[in-house]
Design a protein around this motif. Sequence first.
Motif, PDB file in Angstrom:
ATOM      1  N   SER A   1      37.435 -66.779  23.604  1.00 34.83           N
ATOM      2  CA  SER A   1      39.022 -67.237  24.082  1.00 34.83           C
ATOM      3  C   SER A   1      39.095 -66.097  25.521  1.00 34.83           C
ATOM      4  N   PHE A   2      37.575 -64.999  25.762  1.00 36.90           N
ATOM      5  CA  PHE A   2      37.699 -63.887  26.826  1.00 36.90           C
ATOM      6  C   PHE A   2      37.348 -64.999  28.434  1.00 36.90           C
TER       7      PHE A   2
ATOM      8  N   CYS B   1      24.330 -54.578  16.740  1.00 33.74           N
ATOM      9  CA  CYS B   1      25.298 -55.519  17.273  1.00 33.74           C
ATOM     10  C   CYS B   1      26.762 -54.503  16.352  1.00 33.74           C
ATOM     11  N   ARG B   2      27.966 -54.429  17.972  1.00 38.06           N
ATOM     12  CA  ARG B   2      28.642 -53.476  17.549  1.00 38.06           C
ATOM     13  C   ARG B   2      29.483 -54.971  16.975  1.00 38.06           C
ATOM     14  N   VAL B   3      30.648 -54.149  16.622  1.00 39.08           N
ATOM     15  CA  VAL B   3      31.952 -55.597  16.316  1.00 39.08           C
ATOM     16  C   VAL B   3      33.166 -54.935  16.628  1.00 39.08           C
ATOM     17  N   ALA B   4      34.502 -55.711  16.929  1.00 42.32           N
ATOM     18  CA  ALA B   4      35.428 -55.111  17.571  1.00 42.32           C
ATOM     19  C   ALA B   4      37.096 -56.002  17.929  1.00 42.32           C
ATOM     20  N   GLN B   5      37.842 -55.814  17.341  1.00 45.50           N
ATOM     21  CA  GLN B   5      38.640 -56.767  18.036  1.00 45.50           C
ATOM     22  C   GLN B   5      38.406 -57.413  19.430  1.00 45.50           C
ATOM     23  N   ASN B   6      37.956 -56.569  20.290  1.00 40.83           N
ATOM     24  CA  ASN B   6      37.697 -56.906  21.748  1.00 40.83           C
ATOM     25  C   ASN B   6      36.590 -55.711  21.927  1.00 40.83           C
ATOM     26  N   PHE B   7      36.410 -55.406  22.956  1.00 34.11           N
ATOM     27  CA  PHE B   7      35.958 -54.127  23.886  1.00 34.11           C
ATOM     28  C   PHE B   7      36.363 -53.497  25.237  1.00 34.11           C
TER      29      PHE B   7
ATOM     30  N   ILE C   1      47.892 -59.047  26.221  1.00 35.24           N
ATOM     31  CA  ILE C   1      48.932 -59.013  25.264  1.00 35.24           C
ATOM     32  C   ILE C   1      48.995 -60.149  24.246  1.00 35.24           C
ATOM     33  N   THR C   2      48.837 -61.364  24.875  1.00 32.47           N
ATOM     34  CA  THR C   2      49.268 -62.051  23.321  1.00 32.47           C
ATOM     35  C   THR C   2      48.058 -63.170  22.733  1.00 32.47           C
ATOM     36  N   ASN C   3      46.666 -61.985  22.396  1.00 37.74           N
ATOM     37  CA  ASN C   3      45.731 -62.107  21.485  1.00 37.74           C
ATOM     38  C   ASN C   3      45.583 -60.725  20.517  1.00 37.74           C
ATOM     39  N   PHE C   4      46.323 -59.940  21.299  1.00 32.53           N
ATOM     40  CA  PHE C   4      45.883 -58.242  20.543  1.00 32.53           C
ATOM     41  C   PHE C   4      46.866 -57.163  20.490  1.00 32.53           C
ATOM     42  N   PHE C   5      48.203 -58.148  21.789  1.00 34.52           N
ATOM     43  CA  PHE C   5      49.335 -56.771  21.345  1.00 34.52           C
ATOM     44  C   PHE C   5      50.810 -57.882  20.090  1.00 34.52           C
ATOM     45  N   LYS C   6      50.334 -58.567  19.318  1.00 36.38           N
ATOM     46  CA  LYS C   6      51.199 -60.303  19.260  1.00 36.38           C
ATOM     47  C   LYS C   6      53.110 -59.460  19.245  1.00 36.38           C
ATOM     48  N   SER C   7      52.882 -58.352  18.459  1.00 36.58           N
ATOM     49  CA  SER C   7      54.398 -57.805  18.541  1.00 36.58           C
ATOM     50  C   SER C   7      55.182 -57.989  19.272  1.00 36.58           C
ATOM     51  N   ILE C   8      54.438 -57.791  20.947  1.00 39.71           N
ATOM     52  CA  ILE C   8      55.185 -57.908  22.267  1.00 39.71           C
ATOM     53  C   ILE C   8      55.498 -59.239  22.357  1.00 39.71           C
ATOM     54  N   ASP C   9      56.570 -59.547  22.868  1.00 40.88           N
ATOM     55  CA  ASP C   9      57.562 -60.752  22.301  1.00 40.88           C
ATOM     56  C   ASP C   9      56.689 -60.986  24.854  1.00 40.88           C
ATOM     57  N   SER C  10      56.019 -61.896  24.290  1.00 38.27           N
ATOM     58  CA  SER C  10      55.069 -62.231  26.019  1.00 38.27           C
ATOM     59  C   SER C  10      55.872 -62.631  26.914  1.00 38.27           C
TER      60      SER C  10
ATOM     61  N   LYS D   1      42.452 -63.484  12.729  1.00 34.46           N
ATOM     62  CA  LYS D   1      42.455 -62.004  13.416  1.00 34.46           C
ATOM     63  C   LYS D   1      41.069 -62.361  14.344  1.00 34.46           C
ATOM     64  N   LYS D   2      40.873 -61.960  15.785  1.00 29.85           N
ATOM     65  CA  LYS D   2      39.802 -62.127  16.758  1.00 29.85           C
ATOM     66  C   LYS D   2      38.158 -61.235  16.414  1.00 29.85           C
ATOM     67  N   TRP D   3      37.237 -61.389  16.109  1.00 30.64           N
ATOM     68  CA  TRP D   3      36.092 -60.032  16.118  1.00 30.64           C
ATOM     69  C   TRP D   3      35.134 -60.679  17.039  1.00 30.64           C
ATOM     70  N   ALA D   4      35.250 -59.802  18.379  1.00 29.16           N
ATOM     71  CA  ALA D   4      33.736 -59.172  18.940  1.00 29.16           C
ATOM     72  C   ALA D   4      32.592 -59.301  18.309  1.00 29.16           C
ATOM     73  N   LEU D   5      31.239 -59.955  18.995  1.00 32.31           N
ATOM     74  CA  LEU D   5      30.352 -58.758  18.905  1.00 32.31           C
ATOM     75  C   LEU D   5      29.460 -59.119  20.021  1.00 32.31           C
ATOM     76  N   GLN D   6      29.288 -57.669  19.554  1.00 34.26           N
ATOM     77  CA  GLN D   6      28.163 -57.349  20.971  1.00 34.26           C
ATOM     78  C   GLN D   6      26.483 -56.849  20.486  1.00 34.26           C
ATOM     79  N   LEU D   7      25.583 -57.185  20.874  1.00 30.80           N
ATOM     80  CA  LEU D   7      24.791 -57.316  20.916  1.00 30.80           C
ATOM     81  C   LEU D   7      24.544 -55.274  22.165  1.00 30.80           C
TER      82      LEU D   7
END
Length: 516
Positions: free
Chosen positions: A8-9, A189-195, A221-230, A113-119
């Motif tokens: 998505s990014f 390998c770290r993991v977060a919704q996004n970095f 906003i669209t992907n991680f702040f879904k409570s905000i009306d885009s 829920k998106k999970w990004a993986l980073q090395l």
Amino acid sequence: MNINMENSFTDALSADPILENYPRTVPNASFSWVKPISFSNSEVIHISTEVLELLGLDSFDKEELEKIISGQSSFDGFQSFAMRYGGHQFGHWAGQLGDGRAINIGEINTENKKWALQLKGAGPTPYSRTADGFAVLRSSIREYLCSEAMFNLGVPTTRALSIVKSGEEVMRDVMYDGNPAYETGAIVCRVAQNFIRFGNFEILTAHKEHEELKKLCDYTITNFFKSIDSNSSDKYLSFFEKVCESTLSLIIEWERVGFVHGVMNTDNLSIMGETIDYGPYGWLEDFNPNWTPNTTDRTHKRYAFGKQASIGLWNLVRLANALYPVIKDKEALESVLTNSYQQKYLANHHQMMCQKMGISDSSPTELINGLKRCLQMTETDMTIFFRLLANISTVDTQDDMLIKIEKAFYQTPTTPQLQDWKNWFGLYSEQLIKDGFVDAERKSKMNLVNPKYVLRNYIAQLVIDDAEKGDYKLFNEINNLLKKPYAEQPEYEKWFAKRPEWARTKVGCSMLSCSS
Ligand code: AMP
Ligand code: MG
């Protein structure tokens, strides 16, 4: 096994058109395509079963996963990349920084829920500048253990899936004193919704790339702040408001558990309000608001424990400037900073301290300030003190109370200091009686906010010392211990102890540099 892999990014944002991997300034883009190095002599140290489950990877082929976390293979359907960001470091604009040694290797969508993986430490990227793109075992162990410990403490944080020895040696000058040496290389390998960091927005505004800035805001906003009306006209301001709130909550949580981030540059602050980039962080042992583990910051102590809240605000002002081109309303931004951060800080900090002390929210601030003065007057271990404070009963005399917490003192208090403590306990006792909570109930509530076990600086160093000799028993023990930081765990009682004297000035225990 089917995993829901997304890009998505990179789908939403602009790519650096150059594909070769060499250090450079990258204009007009949010990321560069890059692949990790394939570490053929790597050795997996640990994979977290909790994070595997979180990602829905528990039945993923183990051999294949081990290859992916050591750069030898990749997830099907994902194209790896490094992010472009800038940042204010130690109060000054530092220009382009970016993922110099972090490479996004996957984005898994589990139950929406998106999970990004980073090395981290898997080789250079276009953002590596003059550095090598690698990471050493000691800093990787610190990141792995601490991010999982923070999660189990209930503090918002990036997670860690795995730690791998890269099989390569890495040259580092730990104390920047002209004594470089080879160290074991490693990859987390770290993991977060996004970095995404504050710095991802700052770099775009600094270069007047306003279209990309808008795209990044919309994507976030669209992907991680879904409570905000885009579709709403003030969505960007609402977004800023939410970042102010989550950053504030995060810093109050750090204050609650005694965590010092150590390098709160704007490139190290997550837009999600999560702890990110575990570098020269540390845990308060004696309660000293002026303490920072980061030797690079020894003179100014900009990022000391007690300054984190005001630095959070300073960083949010930088973010406000970065978002100005899409918000264009200085007063509105200023009032969000005042209402959603500055004013809330005092109330939220007060409430957090009352919970730690087991007293009602309406307790006088002077009682809290009096405690802070006492804690500093005698060198007092923060974690031990608050845990023992829960044992106090309203029928105790002031002498009884002192006896119950004396294990937290690093040195025997002098007679006048004891008198100050007794005076404070007198006031505390009055508040307890006034509140009228039942002792046992107060204790169990306090024990839910005052951890018994944290990743003390010297404990991390003991784990590292053993791991560097190839012995991971202590790593596993501490990793297990910190899964339940609020539980008594009598089998681990030996870790409910003050920092030993040898650790007071030892490198890695009380003094850390950014070298990692
Ligand atoms: P930090 O202060 O550790 O967050 O790092 C600041 C910047 O330096 C970020 O852009 C990092 O990606 C980059 N960086 C730190 N260490 C290395 C390294 N060994 N190789 C490449 N880039 C690095
Ligand atoms: Mg960083």
